[in-house]
Design an enzyme around this catalytic site. Structure first.
Site, mmCIF file in Angstrom:
data_model
loop_
_atom_site.group_PDB
_atom_site.id
_atom_site.type_symbol
_atom_site.label_atom_id
_atom_site.label_comp_id
_atom_site.label_asym_id
_atom_site.label_seq_id
_atom_site.Cartn_x
_atom_site.Cartn_y
_atom_site.Cartn_z
ATOM 1 N N THR A 145 7.344 7.100 13.206
ATOM 2 C CA THR A 145 7.569 6.108 14.743
ATOM 3 C C THR A 145 6.108 5.978 15.400
ATOM 4 O O THR A 145 6.086 4.784 15.704
ATOM 5 C CB THR A 145 8.433 7.217 15.656
ATOM 6 N N LYS A 192 0.624 -1.277 -0.174
ATOM 7 C CA LYS A 192 -0.182 0.076 0.208
ATOM 8 C C LYS A 192 0.839 1.353 -0.024
ATOM 9 O O LYS A 192 1.589 1.438 1.003
ATOM 10 C CB LYS A 192 -0.958 -0.024 1.175
ATOM 11 N N GLU A 203 11.758 15.104 14.970
ATOM 12 C CA GLU A 203 11.828 15.131 13.365
ATOM 13 C C GLU A 203 10.920 16.361 12.914
ATOM 14 O O GLU A 203 9.587 16.457 13.281
ATOM 15 C CB GLU A 203 11.359 13.833 13.014
ATOM 16 N N CYS A 259 13.988 10.659 5.996
ATOM 17 C CA CYS A 259 14.123 10.073 7.394
ATOM 18 C C CYS A 259 15.432 10.330 7.824
ATOM 19 O O CYS A 259 15.657 10.318 9.130
ATOM 20 C CB CYS A 259 13.603 8.539 7.319
ATOM 21 N N GLU A 292 10.965 0.953 9.665
ATOM 22 C CA GLU A 292 12.039 2.045 9.210
ATOM 23 C C GLU A 292 11.136 3.426 9.642
ATOM 24 O O GLU A 292 10.310 3.714 8.970
ATOM 25 C CB GLU A 292 12.533 1.964 7.715
ATOM 26 N N GLY A 345 7.831 4.892 7.823
ATOM 27 C CA GLY A 345 6.809 5.695 8.028
ATOM 28 C C GLY A 345 7.133 6.366 9.586
ATOM 29 O O GLY A 345 8.272 6.489 9.926
HETATM 30 P P1 NAI Z 1 2.466 7.750 8.671
HETATM 31 O O1 NAI Z 1 3.430 7.118 9.268
HETATM 32 O O2 NAI Z 1 1.066 7.957 9.071
HETATM 33 O O3 NAI Z 1 2.046 7.203 7.116
HETATM 34 C C1 NAI Z 1 3.216 6.206 6.573
HETATM 35 C C2 NAI Z 1 2.270 5.208 5.784
HETATM 36 O O4 NAI Z 1 1.496 4.562 6.838
HETATM 37 C C3 NAI Z 1 1.029 5.650 5.015
HETATM 38 O O5 NAI Z 1 1.011 4.665 3.886
HETATM 39 C C4 NAI Z 1 -0.077 5.440 5.870
HETATM 40 O O6 NAI Z 1 -1.333 5.418 5.158
HETATM 41 C C5 NAI Z 1 0.074 4.434 6.486
HETATM 42 N N1 NAI Z 1 -0.711 4.310 7.962
HETATM 43 C C6 NAI Z 1 -1.034 5.015 8.747
HETATM 44 N N2 NAI Z 1 -1.507 4.772 9.742
HETATM 45 C C7 NAI Z 1 -1.350 3.317 9.650
HETATM 46 C C8 NAI Z 1 -1.715 2.292 10.541
HETATM 47 N N3 NAI Z 1 -2.396 2.757 11.647
HETATM 48 N N4 NAI Z 1 -1.568 1.089 10.230
HETATM 49 C C9 NAI Z 1 -0.947 0.670 9.047
HETATM 50 N N5 NAI Z 1 -0.608 1.735 8.058
HETATM 51 C C10 NAI Z 1 -0.831 3.099 8.415
HETATM 52 O O7 NAI Z 1 3.113 9.324 8.239
HETATM 53 P P2 NAI Z 1 2.334 10.739 7.785
HETATM 54 O O8 NAI Z 1 1.169 10.910 8.572
HETATM 55 O O9 NAI Z 1 2.214 10.592 6.375
HETATM 56 O O10 NAI Z 1 3.584 11.722 8.312
HETATM 57 C C11 NAI Z 1 3.581 11.948 9.508
HETATM 58 C C12 NAI Z 1 5.229 12.262 10.143
HETATM 59 O O11 NAI Z 1 5.779 11.084 9.999
HETATM 60 C C13 NAI Z 1 5.978 13.184 9.139
HETATM 61 O O12 NAI Z 1 5.742 14.381 9.340
HETATM 62 C C14 NAI Z 1 7.311 12.654 9.489
HETATM 63 O O13 NAI Z 1 7.718 13.361 10.636
HETATM 64 C C15 NAI Z 1 7.007 11.078 9.799
HETATM 65 N N6 NAI Z 1 7.297 10.367 8.245
HETATM 66 C C16 NAI Z 1 8.480 9.569 8.271
HETATM 67 C C17 NAI Z 1 8.715 8.851 7.484
HETATM 68 C C18 NAI Z 1 10.078 7.985 7.187
HETATM 69 O O14 NAI Z 1 10.504 8.044 5.857
HETATM 70 N N7 NAI Z 1 10.542 7.812 8.222
HETATM 71 C C19 NAI Z 1 7.936 8.979 6.121
HETATM 72 C C20 NAI Z 1 6.719 9.592 6.210
HETATM 73 C C21 NAI Z 1 6.521 10.478 7.552
#
Ligand code: NAI
Length: 791
Positions: free
Chosen positions: A245, A191, A396, A299, A265, A243
């Site tokens: 933490t 996804k 972050e 990240c 990650e 995504g």
């Molecule tokens: P997120 O962690 O919510 O989203 C990442 C992915 O996880 C998306 O595909 C989302 O649809 C999915 N997701 C969300 N909730 C889920 C759940 N309960 N179970 C399974 N999948 C789920 O990140 P978001 O809201 O887009 O960004 C928020 C913050 O996260 C950013 O400001 C940044 O600080 C951090 N982030 C870090 C990333 C990294 O590469 N380490 C990448 C994206 C965001």
């Protein structure tokens, strides 16, 4: 007369727009409406939501929100396809992965343009970095598929893999997830993030065009609800997530005890350490790549500059001058440095964090020019006068915002760098290679770049320490994430029955009772009384009381963790030769008392203990042998780099020892951990507890430094939870029951400690079950140190 210098300095940038025509045509061909790609077919678009171009706010397409039924269908399709995909064999899969790599290269420009339209990243980056790396990843993993049988003997695919990726590197993260999974023989449901699903859909269309067998790769779209349904689906055997933490924690919690493999990650707050002898002009370009690459939505972005105080003012001046000349604008303009922030919500988050930084007293500097007002743009931003504890220095930001702190000594630099709950990456700048290579191993990070930053390659595993997650993507270690041991016993561990009523101990022939021994725990190299003041009787196979052990509690665990923490750095710093010697010595001293241990085992289990005692001595030799042989590697990464992959100890490992083979099981689990430089807090099996108390003197006489091995006897019901939940325990191994594994995994979320849990009985005497590199992999984490060469 105009000189070359004048001409050079007066040159202005003109827009150099990349055409979006082919990407637009591709979207139009699909009616700008997408269903999911499941079982090789497209579903009817339903429950649509809009995907927009963050640079303009214009709608690009509508995609479907996947519900539980859809997730179920996708997982079922993957499950149906998996046996044939595995049966295809390594070479067959290598052919497909090669075809995918070639397909990506053929459609590289289309992917790049769609990526920039959807995510807002500059076309220069999607065209020159993201998409070439995608192709490289599939090509590299075609190689692992080809070599799988020879290089990963005794292993097999886990089955169906559920993968959830973020929006910052949409197609690149897809390739990091899909390539190793397919190479290993798994099938996939992936996804993409709700903000950026288009390149994943374009990739699905490419797979359709290539004729990949249906169900091998399924792409489903939707938000976190779809992601949650996927990771929680019972037929998914492995979850890979990149995504935030926060969501990583939720996934760990939700999948606890399910037996699913998990790699996470997550975020970072990576230090960018500048020593006073660094070439500051190179450093400035390094900062540009560290924090203004992909608008800082990376990240592993170098978001904390730590600079030697003596050169800080000069660096700040140079940075400001460079920032003044950066260009923010249309992502499709080839002469733009910084594109658009992915979405309004992210822009708001960045704006709020910057406001907080100002409110907390840091100095905010931005260039004099303003960014486009239409679309999601944010200027490059530099914070100075930042306290290490400030929110902007700890959290972050995930935007083009960097904080700068100063240090005076090398040790202080390391201390500030490690003053973070994250540990994804770091970069070190110095012209003194001795200094750089002294500091790099001391930084708690999965990747350390020396005089470079943000370099990636498929051959070099990428992943974090601490709250940046666990597991690696890329390289050999990344392949292990998608494989499992072929040989697993079917017998499941059941509750050990803990306490049994005991008859009085046998009275010796002289009519006197055995000399009584006061039960104690072994903490920090000393025998200490249990905090509770209680003892537990240990019952022999004949039902008689063989002796007592101390009944440890939460406080004893805390003390043991503290002792382990204090001892671990020095033990890790000892040479591998020293650790090997200690372990051989342990074997020697155990051998001297082998008959005594054998008799104790016989009394405890009712089975002749001679074989187990003998095997225990051998096991000491096995881990002594490995102590100085589990080497790293040097990767041939491109870009004129040598990349040193170094296995490092994890830190403090909590071990719930297995119930079967009370002595051998205990030694087989704690020795590999200490062989690699970890310190251990172990809870022996209740039956093995008496044996553990016998081991105290053996450990003492073998020069195992105090605190490296701590043994807390007692009941698992009382001891396991405080151990698994302790934030100073870096990993927790549980060779117990399934409910215990679930508890350990649930409690691991606090500091996101790595867990190794299993509830299948092992034959500890066998070389397949009882030892092997699996233990060493679990006892270490790989740090990749990139060292560029050339003038
Ligand atoms: P997120 O962690 O919510 O989203 C990442 C992915 O996880 C998306 O595909 C989302 O649809 C999915 N997701 C969300 N909730 C889920 C759940 N309960 N179970 C399974 N999948 C789920 O990140 P978001 O809201 O887009 O960004 C928020 C913050 O996260 C950013 O400001 C940044 O600080 C951090 N982030 C870090 C990333 C990294 O590469 N380490 C990448 C994206 C965001």
């Amino acid at each position: 007369m105009t000189t070359v210098r004048d001409a050079f300095e007066s040159m202005a940038w003109s827009p150099a727009p990349e055409s979006a025509t082919l990407a637009t045509e591709w979207l139009e061909r699909h009616g700008r409406r997408f269903g999911h790609f499941v079982g090789g077919r497209w579903t009817e678009p339903t429950e649509l939501f809009a995907v927009t171009n963050p640079a303009t706010g214009a709608e690009l397409a509508q995609v479907s929100q996947g519900d539980d039924a859809l997730v179920h269908a996708a997982v079922a399709a993957a499950r149906a396809a998996q046996p044939a995909w595995q049966a295809l064999g390594g070479h067959g899969r290598a052919r497909w992965l090669y075809a995918i790599a070639r397909g990506v290269q053929r459609h590289a420009r289309l992917f790049s343009v769609i990526e920039s339209l959807d995510n807002g990243k500059p076309i220069r980056e999607s065209r020159d970095i993201d998409i070439p790396l995608v192709a490289r990843h599939f090509l590299h993993h075609a190689g692992w598929a080809q070599l799988l049988d020879q290089e990963f003997p005794g292993m097999e695919p886990v089955g169906v893999v559920g993968q959830v990726i973020p929006w910052n590197f949409p197609l690149l993260m897809l390739s990091w997830k899909i390539a190793p999974a397919l190479a290993a023989g798994n099938t996939v449901v992936l996804k993409p993030a709700e903000f950026t699903p288009l390149t994943a859909l374009c990739f699905a269309a490419m797979l359709e065009e290539l004729g990949l067998p249906p169900g091998v790769v399924n792409i489903i779209t939707g938000d976190g609800r779809t992601g949650a349904a996927l990771v929680n689906h019972p037929d998914v055997q492995k979850v890979a997530f990149t995504g935030s933490t926060e969501v990583g924690r939720a996934i760990r919690s939700a999948t606890a005890g399910s037996g699913k493999k998990l790699s996470l990650e997550l975020g970072g707050k990576s230090p960018f350490v500048v020593f006073d002898d660094a070439d500051l002009d190179s450093v400035v370009e390094g900062v540009v790549d560290a924090i203004w690459f992909n608008q800082g939505q990376v990240c592993c972005a170098g978001s904390r500059i730590l600079v030697a105080e003596s050169v800080a003012e000069r660096l700040i001046a140079k940075l400001r001058a460079r920032m003044e000349r950066l260009r923010v604008g249309s992502p499709l303009d080839k002469s733009v440095d910084i594109g658009a922030i992915v979405a309004p919500v992210q822009l708001e988050r960045i704006t709020a964090m910057v406001a907080q930084g100002v409110a907390e007293g840091s100095t905010c500097w931005q260039p004099s020019w303003s960014v486009p007002t239409e679309g999601c743009f944010y200027p490059p931003t530099l914070f100075t006068n930042v306290q290490p504890a400030a929110t902007i220095a700890q959290e972050e930001i995930f935007g083009p915002v960097v904080v700068l702190l100063t240090f005076r000594t090398h040790d202080e630099a390391v201390e500030i760098a490690n003053n973070s709950r994250y540990g994804l990456a770091a970069s070190v700048w110095s012209d003194n290679l001795n200094l750089a290579l002294d500091v790099a191993p001391r930084l708690k990070a999965g990747t350390v770049w020396v005089n470079c930053t943000n370099l990636f390659d498929a051959s070099s595993g990428f992943g974090g320490y601490r709250e940046s997650g666990y597991g690696r993507e890329g390289g050999r270690e990344g392949m292990y994430e998608y494989l499992k041991r072929s040989h697993v016993n079917s017998a499941v561990r059941t509750a050990s029955g803990e306490q049994r009523p005991a008859e009085a101990p046998a009275v010796a022939s002289d009519g006197l009772p055995p000399v009584d021994r006061t039960p104690k725990l072994y903490i920090g190299g000393k025998q200490v009384r249990p905090d509770s003041g209680y003892a537990l009787p240990i019952v022999g196979a004949d039902g008689r009381r063989l002796g007592d052990v101390g009944r440890g509690n939460r406080k004893d665990i805390r003390n043991a963790v503290e002792a382990a923490h204090a001892a671990q750095p020095k033990w890790a710093g000892a040479t591998a030769h020293t650790r090997a010697q200690v372990l051989y010595f342990l074997g020697e001293n155990l051998a001297a008392r082998q008959a005594e241990f054998a008799a104790r085992l016989t009394a405890l289990t009712g089975v002749d203990g001679a074989a187990e005692a003998e095997a225990a001595v051998r096991r000491c030799f096995t881990w002594a042998a490995w102590a100085d042989k589990y080497d790293g590697a040097v990767h041939h990464t491109p870009l004129r780099n040598v990349t040193l992959a170094m296995p490092e100890p994890i830190g403090v490992i909590g071990v719930r020892c297995p119930d079967e083979a009370p002595l051998l099981g205990l030694l087989s689990t704690i020795l590999p951990a200490i062989a690699m430089g970890n310190a251990v807090v172990a809870i022996p099996s209740l039956q093995g507890a008496l044996l553990a108390t016998d081991l105290y003197q053996v450990l003492d006489t073998s020069d195992v430094p105090g605190g490296v091995v701590n043994l807390v006897t007692g009941t698992h019901a009382e001891l396991l939870a405080p151990l698994a939940g302790h934030d100073d325990v870096d990993a927790c191994w549980c060779f117990g029951t399934q409910p215990e594994a679930a508890e350990v995994e649930r409690l691991s979320t606090g500091n996101l400690k790595r867990t190794w849990t299993e509830w299948f009985v092992r034959e500890w005497a066998s070389a397949i079950d009882g030892e092997g590199t699996e233990f060493l992999r679990q006892a270490t984490q790989v740090k990749n140190i990139w060292v560029p060469y050339g003038a």
